[in-house]
Design an enzyme around this catalytic site. Structure first.
Site: not given
Lengths: 366, 309
Positions: A169, A186, A237, A292
């Site tokens: 992404k 992250d 995300d 997801c």
């Protein structure tokens, strides 16, 4: 790099059965009774999904189930920084380029032409670095570009991606070249270094300078303590049960017995991450939450909870932004779940085996 | 076809029982006088019409080699003695001209063997007309298949007879493939022998069976029964999975769209191809295997489970 990794796993899979290569005296006989777990995580995941999703999706669930258990489709995110094959050439090879934006600056994802299987990476054209060492496409679930598009980054925006690894992404964001400043984070150091490798194999050095890009490795939930009210766009995300992976691979599976606690605490972690993202956004800025999974408690539930927490604890007022225009634009390519009262969801279907992806966009008012 | 044919069978049996003596004598005479040369005249003597005789002549001459048609007359005789009328004999030879290459004694032996296996008059004739190739198979291979069905698959004698009657093509199938199919249906689908026979399982190809079953299974509509034969959902009957046309299967049984099943078939074909690359071709479990035990717990690829004895 990610691609090389993928290639190598495929190669490994081809020679998974190494028995003929081992000398007979060294062969180990797998034992049904002892070697194999009685309830492999993939089966536990399937049982869990059967119980929850059949109630949630109703008649749609059998279709989604068979799609999840069958081979998925990939999309190739074309690298604008690399000399890549012409679109006509792609079409001749059986890929249908998916034009994501008219302006041309947007990333292009080539989706292999409808249903029938021609989907695995090897059936895209071969990937070779150009003379600057850049790779021509990034292979990912085509639906994974949607969150980056839904973020709607405008020129001079500062963008934060709170959980950026492995970088699909983020790469899609970078392809647009519209963001003034991109901050990628992250929590895991190893994943961050993988993210760096991906970026370096896809983007030229000029775009990866310190004044345009920052890569950090801190706990995303703590972001609010570092930087508040500063980003125009925030992409959250979050880690989730990754439905497709949980059903297909026993390795690193969220549903393995040892990770029950981790799985149960996911919605809380997700809400904290989203809340941190909301706090990091400036007033008027927009936050996009994506997962997801199809699980409502990790999707709608998390958004509702984070919005409530933001109002109660931080006095931040928020407004949900409709993603309808985006859905209309792509309804021929992806299968969207009907009537979701909050956000949009791509559900897998055999004819368009992408996703699942859930997206919800919220705007910070004050 | 079946029901309406029975009375006419009896009739033709009776007629031909008397007629067969004549034809036998006619053919022995003609074979004496005309030697192996087949003439339209001798055929019409046997009761064929002119056009039937012509067609018969054509199908026999399609065989390669001069010696090939040596046994035409004896074969025709045997078929007449079996009680078939000229029309069905002509059709039968047209379907399987190789029959004319088989010696009379062998034909007699094979028919006798089929009788011994329990094919009664009527169903014996129907089987032969429907699948004449069964008479080209040596007694020994038929014995092998029967023994295999009885011992490896534990069908009863009665059931074996029914299998031979309803799907005679099993006698020419590869035994490994046959065993794989049986084990797949027995273990993966949890279906007992009686139901397999009732649904004429062996008429369907492995691909058909597996494709329909896996489609249902992945849609969550079919479960492999546990040790006690229990499932949490009610599985559709084997009959409603196999013995319906594709449209009915998709809409009524799988509750899906034709598009989905179409894509699914293609995907599954690819999965099998990969599987075969990994495991070699599919094979059923042998009893004395050395190193193949249980690598796939869910049995998704290559059927490998030990049959309990």
């Amino acid at each position: 790099m990610a691609l090389f990794l993928e290639t190598s796993t495929v190669l490994l899979r081809r020679i998974k059965d190494i028995r003929p290569l081992t000398a007979k005296r060294h062969r180990v006989k797998g034992k049904w009774a002892t070697t194999l777990p009685k309830h492999p995580p993939t089966r536990l995941a399937l049982q869990h999904f059967d119980a929850t999703y059949s109630a949630q999706l109703g008649d749609l669930w059998p279709s989604v189930r068979v799609a999840l258990l069958s081979e998925r489709k990939y999309g190739a995110l074309l690298n604008n920084f690399c000399h890549s094959p012409d679109l006509e050439e792609l079409q001749a090879q059986g890929s249908a380029p998916l034009r994501l934006h008219q302006a041309g600056l947007w990333p292009l994802a080539a989706v292999n032409k409808a249903p029938q299987g021609e989907t695995i990476w090897s059936e895209f054209w071969s990937i070779m670095p150009d003379k600057f060492g850049l790779l021509s496409y990034y292979l990912m679930d085509a639906a994974s570009v949607l969150p980056s598009l839904a973020l709607d980054v405008q020129a001079n925006h500062t963008v934060l991606d709170l959980c950026a690894a492995p970088g699909g992404k983020a790469l899609a964001l970078l392809q647009t070249q519209s963001a003034r400043f991109l901050c990628l984070n992250d929590s895991s150091v190893s994943r961050t270094s993988r993210l760096k490798r991906v970026l370096h194999s896809y983007a030229p050095k000029e775009l990866l300078t310190d004044d345009k890009l920052r890569i950090t490795s801190v706990d995303g939930t703590m972001w609010g303590e570092i930087e508040r009210n500063s980003f125009d766009r925030v992409l959250v995300d979050v880690p989730c049960t990754t439905d497709r992976h949980s059903l297909m691979e026993d390795d690193n599976n969220m549903f393995s017995r040892s990770r029950v606690g981790e799985r149960r605490s996911l919605p809380r972690l997700q809400a904290e991450l989203l809340l941190a993202g909301i706090i990091a956004a400036c007033p008027g800025g927009e936050v996009l939450y994506s997962t997801c999974t199809l699980c409502p408690s990790q999707n709608l539930g998390v958004v509702e909870r984070a919005v409530q927490l933001a109002e109660e604890n931080h006095g931040i007022r928020l407004q949900v932004v409709s993603l309808r225009p985006l859905v209309r634009m792509f309804q021929n390519t992806f299968h969207f779940a009907p009537d979701l009262h909050l956000g949009e969801m791509v559900v897998p279907h055999l004819a368009a085996n992408f996703g699942p992806i859930y997206m919800c966009k919220i705007r910070r008012l004050a | 076809m079946n029901g309406s044919h029975l009375p006419s069978w009896c009739l033709s049996c009776r007629l031909l029982c008397s007629a067969s003596d004549q034809t036998a004598s006619v053919s022995s005479q003609s074979s004496l006088r005309l030697s192996p040369v087949l003439s339209l005249h001798s055929l019409s003597d046997m009761g064929f019409t002119e056009s039937q005789a012509g067609q018969l002549f054509d199908s026999v001459s399609r065989l390669k080699g001069a010696s090939a048609a040596k046994h035409v007359l004896s074969t025709l005789t045997v078929l007449f003695v079996l009680g078939l009328n000229p029309t069905s004999v002509q059709k039968l030879i047209d379907k399987c001209p190789e029959l004319c290459m088989v010696k009379e004694t062998q034909l007699q032996q094979r028919i006798q063997h089929l009788r011994k296996l329990g094919l009664v008059e009527g169903s014996l004739q129907r089987t032969v007309v429907h699948y004449p190739k069964i008479l080209t198979v040596p007694v020994k291979s038929v014995k092998n298949v029967v023994q295999f069905l009885r011992e490896k698959c534990q069908f009863t004698t009665q059931q074996v007879t029914e299998i031979l009657r309803d799907s005679p093509a099993v006698v020419l199938e590869d035994l490994d493939q046959l065993e794989y199919k049986f084990q797949y249906v027995y273990f993966r689908m949890g279906i007992k022998q009686a139901e397999m026979v009732k649904c004429r399982l062996f008429r369907f190809t492995m691909e058909d069976v597996r494709c329909r079953h896996v489609f249902l299974e992945r849609r969550g509509l079919y479960q492999t029964p546990d040790k006690k034969g229990q499932t949490t959902i009610i599985n559709p009957k084997l009959d409603s999975i196999l013995n319906v046309d594709q449209h009915t299967f998709i809409v009524d049984v799988a509750q899906a769209s034709a598009e989905e099943y179409d894509v699914f078939q293609k995907l599954l074909a690819r999965e099998w191809k990969e599987e075969e690359l990994e495991h070699g071709s599919i094979e059923a479990d042998s009893d004395e295997e050395e190193d193949d035990e249980g690598e796939e717990p869910d049995g998704k690829s290559g059927y490998k489970k030990k049959k309990k004895r």
